[in-house]
Scaffold this motif. Structure first.
Motif, PDB file in Angstrom:
ATOM      1  N   SER A  82      35.885  81.547  -9.516  1.00  9.34           N
ATOM      2  CA  SER A  82      36.513  81.405 -10.902  1.00  9.34           C
ATOM      3  C   SER A  82      35.728  80.933 -12.025  1.00  9.34           C
ATOM      4  O   SER A  82      36.179  80.981 -13.164  1.00  9.34           O
ATOM      5  CB  SER A  82      37.880  80.349 -10.751  1.00  9.34           C
ATOM      6  N   ASP A  83      34.453  80.754 -11.742  1.00  7.62           N
ATOM      7  CA  ASP A  83      33.547  80.384 -12.680  1.00  7.62           C
ATOM      8  C   ASP A  83      32.815  81.957 -13.525  1.00  7.62           C
ATOM      9  O   ASP A  83      32.359  81.546 -14.423  1.00  7.62           O
ATOM     10  CB  ASP A  83      32.457  79.740 -12.275  1.00  7.62           C
ATOM     11  N   LYS A  85      32.788  85.343 -15.159  1.00  6.24           N
ATOM     12  CA  LYS A  85      33.233  85.650 -16.614  1.00  6.24           C
ATOM     13  C   LYS A  85      34.007  86.870 -16.702  1.00  6.24           C
ATOM     14  O   LYS A  85      33.753  87.680 -15.449  1.00  6.24           O
ATOM     15  CB  LYS A  85      32.117  85.927 -17.465  1.00  6.24           C
ATOM     16  N   GLU A  91      36.286  90.186 -23.783  1.00  2.00           N
ATOM     17  CA  GLU A  91      36.874  88.831 -23.170  1.00  2.00           C
ATOM     18  C   GLU A  91      35.642  88.216 -22.420  1.00  2.00           C
ATOM     19  O   GLU A  91      35.961  87.234 -21.749  1.00  2.00           O
ATOM     20  CB  GLU A  91      37.911  89.231 -21.998  1.00  2.00           C
ATOM     21  N   HIS A  94      35.274  84.338 -21.831  1.00  8.19           N
ATOM     22  CA  HIS A  94      36.205  83.760 -21.036  1.00  8.19           C
ATOM     23  C   HIS A  94      36.003  83.730 -19.691  1.00  8.19           C
ATOM     24  O   HIS A  94      35.495  85.123 -19.204  1.00  8.19           O
ATOM     25  CB  HIS A  94      37.770  84.262 -21.346  1.00  8.19           C
ATOM     26  N   SER A  95      36.452  82.936 -18.733  1.00 12.01           N
ATOM     27  CA  SER A  95      36.424  82.829 -17.232  1.00 12.01           C
ATOM     28  C   SER A  95      37.711  83.332 -16.553  1.00 12.01           C
ATOM     29  O   SER A  95      38.732  83.119 -17.134  1.00 12.01           O
ATOM     30  CB  SER A  95      35.785  81.429 -16.962  1.00 12.01           C
ATOM     31  N   SER A  97      38.888  81.721 -14.305  1.00 12.60           N
ATOM     32  CA  SER A  97      39.766  80.513 -14.109  1.00 12.60           C
ATOM     33  C   SER A  97      40.755  80.341 -15.471  1.00 12.60           C
ATOM     34  O   SER A  97      42.146  80.248 -15.253  1.00 12.60           O
ATOM     35  CB  SER A  97      39.167  79.076 -14.195  1.00 12.60           C
ATOM     36  N   GLU A  98      40.382  80.792 -16.447  1.00 12.28           N
ATOM     37  CA  GLU A  98      41.080  80.900 -17.727  1.00 12.28           C
ATOM     38  C   GLU A  98      42.441  81.952 -17.326  1.00 12.28           C
ATOM     39  O   GLU A  98      43.577  81.824 -17.806  1.00 12.28           O
ATOM     40  CB  GLU A  98      40.429  81.372 -19.076  1.00 12.28           C
ATOM     41  N   LEU A  99      41.888  83.289 -16.983  1.00 12.88           N
ATOM     42  CA  LEU A  99      42.886  84.081 -16.527  1.00 12.88           C
ATOM     43  C   LEU A  99      43.793  83.654 -15.699  1.00 12.88           C
ATOM     44  O   LEU A  99      44.912  83.996 -15.939  1.00 12.88           O
ATOM     45  CB  LEU A  99      42.208  85.327 -16.058  1.00 12.88           C
ATOM     46  N   LYS A 101      45.091  80.966 -15.196  1.00 12.90           N
ATOM     47  CA  LYS A 101      46.106  79.981 -15.536  1.00 12.90           C
ATOM     48  C   LYS A 101      47.481  80.537 -16.253  1.00 12.90           C
ATOM     49  O   LYS A 101      48.451  79.899 -16.330  1.00 12.90           O
ATOM     50  CB  LYS A 101      45.433  79.118 -16.720  1.00 12.90           C
TER      51      LYS A 101
END
Length: 104
Positions: A82-83, A85, A91, A94-95, A97-99, A101
């Protein structure tokens, strides 16, 4: 498997002339983040694509070091890096992990 997963998959949005903001790669990743031991057959039903397409996407994600696949008995288990990019230049700050969410 729930009754919802046993139903025949609806036609994909592409066949209906509709579109979504996220790609099938994103959808597969979100499914596996919710259940790392989910069968690819079940992922295919949820995403609305073929099992073969899911297998290709999983291979893409493994090759990109976004997903790790390991055996747990007879089942596969998936670990998401998840770390990492996101790949598109727009994009890239953004990582993963953000996706992910978005799928919660």
């Amino acid at each position: 498997m729930t009754k919802e997963l046993k139903r025949k998959p609806k036609e994909t949005t592409k066949k209906n002339g509709q579109w979504t903001f996220l790609s099938n790669h994103s959808h597969v990743l979100i499914c596996l983040s919710k259940d790392p031991e989910m069968r690819l057959k079940d992922v295919a039903v949820l995403v609305g694509i073929t099992e073969r397409a899911v297998q290709t996407i999983v291979k893409d994600l493994v090759d990109a070091s976004i997903l790790q696949k390991s055996k747990d008995g007879r089942r596969n288990q998936y670990i998401i890096e998840s770390d990492q990019k996101l790949r598109h230049p727009l994009e890239a700050n953004h990582s993963i992990s953000e996706l992910l969410k978005l799928g919660k």
